[in-house]
Design a protein around this motif. Sequence first.
Motif, mmCIF file in Angstrom:
data_model
loop_
_atom_site.group_PDB
_atom_site.id
_atom_site.type_symbol
_atom_site.label_atom_id
_atom_site.label_comp_id
_atom_site.label_asym_id
_atom_site.label_seq_id
_atom_site.Cartn_x
_atom_site.Cartn_y
_atom_site.Cartn_z
ATOM 1 N N GLU A 28 74.350 -11.165 8.955
ATOM 2 C CA GLU A 28 73.316 -11.099 7.941
ATOM 3 C C GLU A 28 73.331 -12.315 7.019
ATOM 4 N N GLU A 81 67.140 -17.720 -8.721
ATOM 5 C CA GLU A 81 65.899 -17.881 -9.469
ATOM 6 C C GLU A 81 65.792 -16.864 -10.597
ATOM 7 N N LEU A 82 66.225 -15.661 -10.286
ATOM 8 C CA LEU A 82 66.202 -14.632 -11.322
ATOM 9 C C LEU A 82 67.054 -15.061 -12.512
ATOM 10 N N GLU A 127 65.499 -17.700 -14.499
ATOM 11 C CA GLU A 127 64.421 -17.156 -15.323
ATOM 12 C C GLU A 127 64.975 -16.468 -16.567
ATOM 13 N N LEU A 162 69.998 -13.262 5.573
ATOM 14 C CA LEU A 162 69.602 -12.367 4.491
ATOM 15 C C LEU A 162 70.324 -12.749 3.200
ATOM 16 N N GLN A 163 71.608 -13.053 3.353
ATOM 17 C CA GLN A 163 72.393 -13.439 2.192
ATOM 18 C C GLN A 163 71.781 -14.640 1.496
ATOM 19 N N GLU A 185 69.140 -17.072 -3.029
ATOM 20 C CA GLU A 185 68.021 -17.819 -3.600
ATOM 21 C C GLU A 185 67.327 -17.000 -4.676
ATOM 22 N N ALA A 186 66.993 -15.777 -4.283
ATOM 23 C CA ALA A 186 66.256 -14.922 -5.211
ATOM 24 C C ALA A 186 67.069 -14.689 -6.485
ATOM 25 N N GLU A 187 68.360 -14.441 -6.266
ATOM 26 C CA GLU A 187 69.238 -14.207 -7.413
ATOM 27 C C GLU A 187 69.254 -15.418 -8.340
ATOM 28 N N GLN A 193 68.780 -15.709 1.563
ATOM 29 C CA GLN A 193 67.545 -15.313 0.881
ATOM 30 C C GLN A 193 67.855 -14.657 -0.456
ATOM 31 N N LEU A 194 68.811 -13.753 -0.395
ATOM 32 C CA LEU A 194 69.144 -13.027 -1.609
ATOM 33 C C LEU A 194 69.715 -13.948 -2.663
#
Lengths: 428, 318, 328
Positions: free
Chosen positions: B294, B307-308, B311, B297-298, B303-305, B300-301
């Motif tokens: 995975e 950015e969060l 923010e 997936l990691q 990245e999202a984290e 991706q996560l």
Amino acid sequence: MRRAVIAFTAFLSGLVLLLTAPAQAATADQGLRGTLTFQGQPVNGVKIVVTTESGQPVAQVTTNAQGTWQVPVEKAGRYKVTLDVATLPKNAAVRGGNNVRTPTVYEGNMSTVLFALQPKGAPGQPAEEAGGEGSFWTQAAQLAFEGLNLGLIIALAALGLSLIYGTTGLTNFAHGELVTLGAILAYAFNVGVGLHLIPAAVIAVILAGGLGYAQDRFFWGALRKRGTGTIAMMIISIGVALFLRYVFLIFFGGQNEAFAQYTAQPGIEIGPISAAPKNFVAMGIELLVLIVVGVALLRTRTGKAARAVADNPALASSSGINVDRVIRIIWTMGGAIAALAGIMLGLSQNLKYTMGQDILLLIFAGVTLGGLGTAFGALVGSLIVGLFIQLSTLWVPPELKSVGALAVLIIVLLFRPQGILGRRERIG
Amino acid sequence: MHADSTTNPVTATTERKAAALAAFKDLARDPGVPKPDPILVVDKVVRRFGGLTAVEVEHVEIQRGSITALIGPNGAGKTTFFNQLTGFDTADAGEWTFKGRPMNGVPAHKVARAGMVRTFQLTKALSRLTVMENMRLGAQQQKGESFFRALLPNLWRGQEDEITERAEDLLTRFKLAAKRDDFAGALSGGQRKLLEMARALMVQPELVMLDEPMAGVNPALTQSLLGHVKDLREQGMTVLFVEHDMDMVRDISDWVIVMAQGAVIAEGPPDTIMSDPRVIDAYLGAHHDAPLSETELQEQLHEAEAELEAEIEEETQK
Amino acid sequence: MDWVTIISTTVKAAVGVETVLYALAAIGINVHFGYTGLLNFGQAAFMAVAGYGLAVTVTVLGLPFWVGIGVGLLAAVLLAIILGIPTLRLRADYLAIVTIAAAEIIRLIFRSVAFKNVFGGSDGQRGFSDGFYALNPFPEGDYGFGWFTFNNRVTWVLFVGWILIALSCLIVYLLMKSPWGRVLKAIREDEDAVRALGKNVFSYKMQSLILGGVIGALGGFIYGLAFASVQPDIFGTETTFFAYTIVILGGAARVLGPVVGSMIFWVLLVLVNGILSGAVEAGYLPFMAPTQVGPVRFLLVGIGLILLLVYRPQGIFGDKREIAIDAR
């Protein structure tokens, strides 16, 4: 006792009528209609343009799988009916060569318009043989164009369906009704309120997005909180679909309708392809929306979060993503673009309360071909389905064109159960 | 309630254990070392997911009548390897034999019938069946499982009684007899593990493959579960199990096989295996705890984290 | 409003032709969905191939009635096998989509102009039921008591139909009590666990698909014989969905669930229809047109289905505990 028997048989026959009703329910009381047949076969997809005697556009329709078409008109009087010869089968022509009729519609009557078709160059034109190969490719190009158009519409609807599946596990059988909803809302603002189609469509898309949000906020979200299983939710969505479909039937009626604008447009030709300008514009809009949504999924924070949730909700949640919020955004966006798909579909065909139901299986086919739950798989799958459906009419009767697409779906799943872009699941 | 079980779970060395240990005594510590009497022989099994090689086992043998542990860091491919061997997933290449019989490409249900039965990491109790029905399901060659004979109860009732009797014995041994008419879904996590193991025994297997039998079991039950696993060897069965808890591995296993990144990297007796430098490397060298399959997936996560977080920082700075 | 007619038609609907044919379709779905966990959304196709198998054999090929029944049953078995081979290895949601697609393919082919001389296009086939009514032991006249009075043709259809229901229920009862049924129920819970216990899951799913399909096919026969015709659009996806509603209403995985579900479903539908039509005719509902009565009752079916699954997923006969245990 006798009376009861009569009532019972009356009920039975009523039931039969009711179950077979959708076909007949469309009969309008005043207007024009006709049936096109060629060599004993109905001719599907022929464009018929109706204008008033003075040339004001009334409607543009295409013949259905039974070769029939009809246009309801408001006023009795003389009308001008033009058959678009470019949309005839490649080897067919209107007998006598004249493709314009000027019938009169009488108050409360349906007037039948005759176009007799005959093989092209029937009175001895050997030149046709030489052009056979060329016209095959011309037709293929034309069909590929139409297939692309259909594929893009399916893709719009499929994207929402696929993302909703990915994030919530819901196989939404009511998604087709969201497509119908968009078309009917736009129709209400367009024909009912009297707005031009463009503002009407914008309002409809926004409203549908809002309804998508509300649907998740007050219905599906609540069900998820109760811990409703995915199969139960799937069957609930069937209930929602039945409910919405018959609400549409009650308010919209069983007939075919068209938007007030852009119905009768003369076709323009680009290379081998001939189509009304609205089709090019529609395709442009569809492409643009798909690209914007695609980029949003790849680049924006919410988009990435959405894909993360689709991949693994629990993991996404534990890494600080607000899963509920993401799902709500997806529902809003899914509702809005499904509505857009409905408007585009209404623009290229007709509006009907079953239009979403009729396209639902093709949406499913697109989503499943691409792999359930993958956004870009849904795009690829939908385009394949759209192209396949239209191109298959080169060989199969148009009425069976969906059969091929659905058969391909089954065959693909046989060899690649996870779809084209899907991943295999881990066991144990 | 108490069956006169053949052994006390915590007994010291029994005859069977002694025999198993004797078999392993002079073996080399190399991966794929040949065993004196192997029941399962695996050769060159490969399984890839896209570009990732989840399993690439050169050669491994499992000694008959022993308890063998399969250990390794997360994502080492242990469960995938189990899935290949038991027919739940198709290997890309390789072959293996069970009791000398080739088993590659054999579907899962035939693997089980051949006497190689597995359990799952996430317990698969059949929730809306009673405990007794769960047990009965395990029995093989039931006459009443054929469509037409099922319609005539007289044909299968006798056999059903025998099966029930056997199931009751097992339930008593696993201390589930009181629950026999409850729905399996109403059992606790540990009880489900017990039920799954008991159900597997209804198949009368020769090789029992347990995928993390202790995962999610409360400490009070682990001792009893351990006892049951040891019991299997006492009854002449071979056990292969995946486990993370090294204390348990040391306690019950006769031999340990270590996997890392899909391959078998070391073998040896339980008391010395953890001091093997290859094993230490594998455990400490593993970058993170996430399953390797995975990685994407990691990313991706992450990245999202990221950015969060960015923010949140932006917002707090305002 | 004519309450006598409304109530008498409602009461008769409890045993009427629709109740019988939907009960049979629903018993089949109960075998698939209730006991095995197979989401077969193509049940209408099983009814269709049976009805058309009978119709085409008798009208087009000119063979006797019994041959037609044989052809219809064979067609249902074949459909199950053809449908099952590619789909039974798929996940539940894929299976649902594929079966619904297959059912649509069959409907589109039956109604196509290309095969009009075989299947009769969108008008369907008629004139194949004489062989069935020739067997009718009831001479001309009305039969029954009170409101349950039918003419000899309907009586004959209902007589045969309810015998078929009873037989189907008996078979389902015997099977689900047996080790065979135990394997099916276990597959519904977790097919990997069943595989690990040495059962050939694919084979059992196929047997389940065939059994449920054949029982559904009986419903197709009853339709064709009662109305002396088959039309393609009768066998659309909504027919399957109504049968699902009936299964859930009665209680999935209960032997008599589908039968009681079908009775209640049709009683309610006919009652609502009667009351609404009566009210519209009498002018109590000025905002409604008579043609809107039909849509309203199916709209209510949709609402009913939603409410059932939300508030009483176990249906009338189901066991609350069984549902509660495994909500996922």
